[in-house]
Design a protein around this motif. Sequence first.
Motif, PDB file in Angstrom:
ATOM      1  N   CYS A 123     -15.119 -26.034  -1.925  1.00 56.52           N
ATOM      2  CA  CYS A 123     -13.840 -25.735  -2.590  1.00 56.52           C
ATOM      3  C   CYS A 123     -13.060 -24.751  -1.734  1.00 56.52           C
ATOM      4  O   CYS A 123     -12.830 -23.603  -2.128  1.00 56.52           O
ATOM      5  N   SER A 124     -12.633 -25.180  -0.587  1.00 63.36           N
ATOM      6  CA  SER A 124     -12.007 -24.273   0.379  1.00 63.36           C
ATOM      7  C   SER A 124     -10.706 -23.666  -0.124  1.00 63.36           C
ATOM      8  O   SER A 124     -10.246 -22.649   0.401  1.00 63.36           O
ATOM      9  N   ASP A 125     -10.114 -24.252  -1.163  1.00 63.04           N
ATOM     10  CA  ASP A 125      -8.881 -23.697  -1.715  1.00 63.04           C
ATOM     11  C   ASP A 125      -9.139 -22.554  -2.697  1.00 63.04           C
ATOM     12  O   ASP A 125      -8.208 -21.881  -3.127  1.00 63.04           O
ATOM     13  N   VAL A 126     -10.392 -22.298  -3.041  1.00 65.67           N
ATOM     14  CA  VAL A 126     -10.751 -21.199  -3.939  1.00 65.67           C
ATOM     15  C   VAL A 126     -10.923 -19.931  -3.109  1.00 65.67           C
ATOM     16  O   VAL A 126     -11.646 -19.910  -2.123  1.00 65.67           O
ATOM     17  N   VAL A 127     -10.228 -18.876  -3.511  1.00 65.38           N
ATOM     18  CA  VAL A 127     -10.311 -17.592  -2.823  1.00 65.38           C
ATOM     19  C   VAL A 127     -11.153 -16.646  -3.672  1.00 65.38           C
ATOM     20  O   VAL A 127     -10.830 -16.390  -4.830  1.00 65.38           O
ATOM     21  N   CYS A 128     -12.224 -16.127  -3.096  1.00 65.82           N
ATOM     22  CA  CYS A 128     -13.080 -15.166  -3.787  1.00 65.82           C
ATOM     23  C   CYS A 128     -12.476 -13.778  -3.620  1.00 65.82           C
ATOM     24  O   CYS A 128     -12.347 -13.281  -2.503  1.00 65.82           O
ATOM     25  N   LEU A 129     -12.123 -13.144  -4.728  1.00 64.95           N
ATOM     26  CA  LEU A 129     -11.507 -11.816  -4.684  1.00 64.95           C
ATOM     27  C   LEU A 129     -12.536 -10.696  -4.688  1.00 64.95           C
ATOM     28  O   LEU A 129     -12.204  -9.555  -4.424  1.00 64.95           O
ATOM     29  N   GLY A 130     -13.776 -11.038  -5.016  1.00 68.94           N
ATOM     30  CA  GLY A 130     -14.812 -10.015  -5.011  1.00 68.94           C
ATOM     31  C   GLY A 130     -16.011 -10.412  -5.829  1.00 68.94           C
ATOM     32  O   GLY A 130     -15.955 -11.339  -6.623  1.00 68.94           O
ATOM     33  N   ILE A 131     -17.084  -9.697  -5.601  1.00 70.58           N
ATOM     34  CA  ILE A 131     -18.317  -9.856  -6.372  1.00 70.58           C
ATOM     35  C   ILE A 131     -18.654  -8.484  -6.923  1.00 70.58           C
ATOM     36  O   ILE A 131     -18.738  -7.503  -6.168  1.00 70.58           O
ATOM     37  N   PHE A 132     -18.849  -8.416  -8.231  1.00 71.49           N
ATOM     38  CA  PHE A 132     -19.061  -7.134  -8.885  1.00 71.49           C
ATOM     39  C   PHE A 132     -20.329  -7.186  -9.707  1.00 71.49           C
ATOM     40  O   PHE A 132     -20.611  -8.171 -10.373  1.00 71.49           O
ATOM     41  N   GLN A 133     -21.104  -6.113  -9.676  1.00 70.87           N
ATOM     42  CA  GLN A 133     -22.430  -6.075 -10.281  1.00 70.87           C
ATOM     43  C   GLN A 133     -22.458  -5.517 -11.698  1.00 70.87           C
ATOM     44  O   GLN A 133     -23.484  -5.606 -12.362  1.00 70.87           O
ATOM     45  N   ASN A 134     -21.346  -4.921 -12.150  1.00 74.19           N
ATOM     46  CA  ASN A 134     -21.379  -4.328 -13.480  1.00 74.19           C
ATOM     47  C   ASN A 134     -20.039  -4.522 -14.191  1.00 74.19           C
ATOM     48  O   ASN A 134     -19.033  -4.888 -13.575  1.00 74.19           O
ATOM     49  N   VAL A 135     -20.045  -4.270 -15.469  1.00 80.26           N
ATOM     50  CA  VAL A 135     -18.871  -4.487 -16.314  1.00 80.26           C
ATOM     51  C   VAL A 135     -17.704  -3.600 -15.885  1.00 80.26           C
ATOM     52  O   VAL A 135     -16.565  -4.057 -15.800  1.00 80.26           O
ATOM     53  N   THR A 136     -17.970  -2.349 -15.601  1.00 82.60           N
ATOM     54  CA  THR A 136     -16.899  -1.402 -15.281  1.00 82.60           C
ATOM     55  C   THR A 136     -16.096  -1.832 -14.057  1.00 82.60           C
ATOM     56  O   THR A 136     -14.870  -1.931 -14.109  1.00 82.60           O
ATOM     57  N   PHE A 188     -16.214 -16.512 -12.401  1.00 82.95           N
ATOM     58  CA  PHE A 188     -17.609 -16.926 -12.520  1.00 82.95           C
ATOM     59  C   PHE A 188     -18.338 -15.695 -13.034  1.00 82.95           C
ATOM     60  O   PHE A 188     -18.392 -14.671 -12.350  1.00 82.95           O
ATOM     61  N   LEU A 189     -18.871 -15.784 -14.223  1.00 78.10           N
ATOM     62  CA  LEU A 189     -19.415 -14.605 -14.909  1.00 78.10           C
ATOM     63  C   LEU A 189     -20.896 -14.793 -15.198  1.00 78.10           C
ATOM     64  O   LEU A 189     -21.286 -15.728 -15.893  1.00 78.10           O
ATOM     65  N   ASP A 190     -21.710 -13.902 -14.642  1.00 79.04           N
ATOM     66  CA  ASP A 190     -23.146 -13.942 -14.890  1.00 79.04           C
ATOM     67  C   ASP A 190     -23.428 -13.405 -16.289  1.00 79.04           C
ATOM     68  O   ASP A 190     -22.702 -12.545 -16.797  1.00 79.04           O
TER      69      ASP A 190
END
Length: 70
Positions: A11-24, A39-41
Amino acid sequence: SALQNMLAEYCSDVVCLGIFQNVTTGLAAIMQHKPDLIFLDIMLQNQNGFELLEALPKPHPQIIFTTAYD
Protein backbone atom coordinates in the motif's frame (compact mmCIF):
# COMPACT_ATOMS: atom_id res chain seq x y z
CA SER A 1 7.24 -3.38 12.47
CA ALA A 2 5.76 -6.13 10.31
CA LEU A 3 2.61 -4.10 9.66
CA GLN A 4 4.63 -1.06 8.60
CA ASN A 5 6.68 -3.23 6.23
CA MET A 6 3.56 -4.77 4.67
CA LEU A 7 1.99 -1.34 4.19
CA ALA A 8 5.14 -0.07 2.49
CA GLU A 9 5.20 -3.09 0.17
CA TYR A 10 1.51 -3.44 -0.68
CA CYS A 11 0.00 0.00 0.00
CA SER A 12 2.59 2.52 -1.11
CA ASP A 13 0.03 5.34 -1.00
CA VAL A 14 -0.38 4.90 2.78
CA VAL A 15 1.83 7.24 4.80
CA CYS A 16 2.77 6.09 8.30
CA LEU A 17 2.79 9.12 10.61
CA GLY A 18 4.20 7.23 13.56
CA ILE A 19 4.14 4.24 15.85
CA PHE A 20 3.22 4.87 19.46
CA GLN A 21 3.44 2.46 22.40
CA ASN A 22 1.00 4.05 24.83
CA VAL A 23 -2.30 5.90 25.00
CA THR A 24 -0.82 9.26 26.00
CA THR A 25 1.59 9.65 23.10
CA GLY A 26 -0.76 7.96 20.64
CA LEU A 27 -3.64 10.25 21.52
CA ALA A 28 -1.43 13.36 21.30
CA ALA A 29 -0.19 12.32 17.84
CA ILE A 30 -3.72 11.56 16.63
CA MET A 31 -4.94 14.96 17.80
CA GLN A 32 -2.01 16.70 16.10
CA HIS A 33 -1.97 14.84 12.77
CA LYS A 34 -5.70 13.99 12.41
CA PRO A 35 -5.14 10.78 10.42
CA ASP A 36 -7.78 9.17 8.22
CA LEU A 37 -6.98 5.66 9.48
CA ILE A 38 -5.52 4.23 12.69
CA PHE A 39 -4.14 0.73 13.14
CA LEU A 40 -4.78 0.25 16.85
CA ASP A 41 -3.37 -2.58 18.95
CA ILE A 42 -5.55 -3.99 21.69
CA MET A 43 -2.70 -4.09 24.22
CA LEU A 44 -0.70 -0.92 24.89
CA GLN A 45 1.87 -0.21 27.60
CA ASN A 46 -0.22 1.71 30.07
CA GLN A 47 -3.79 1.02 28.94
CA ASN A 48 -5.55 -0.66 26.05
CA GLY A 49 -6.69 0.35 22.59
CA PHE A 50 -10.31 0.63 23.66
CA GLU A 51 -9.39 3.28 26.22
CA LEU A 52 -7.63 5.27 23.51
CA LEU A 53 -10.67 4.93 21.28
CA GLU A 54 -12.95 6.22 24.05
CA ALA A 55 -10.69 9.26 24.51
CA LEU A 56 -10.89 10.27 20.83
CA PRO A 57 -13.34 13.03 19.98
CA LYS A 58 -16.06 12.07 17.53
CA PRO A 59 -16.16 11.68 14.67
CA HIS A 60 -12.96 9.73 14.97
CA PRO A 61 -10.82 8.28 12.17
CA GLN A 62 -11.43 4.83 10.76
CA ILE A 63 -9.99 2.18 13.07
CA ILE A 64 -8.47 -1.21 12.24
CA PHE A 65 -7.77 -3.18 15.41
CA THR A 66 -4.59 -5.26 15.34
CA THR A 67 -3.27 -7.72 17.88
CA ALA A 68 -0.79 -10.54 18.28
CA TYR A 69 -3.18 -12.34 20.64
CA ASP A 70 -5.92 -14.86 19.84
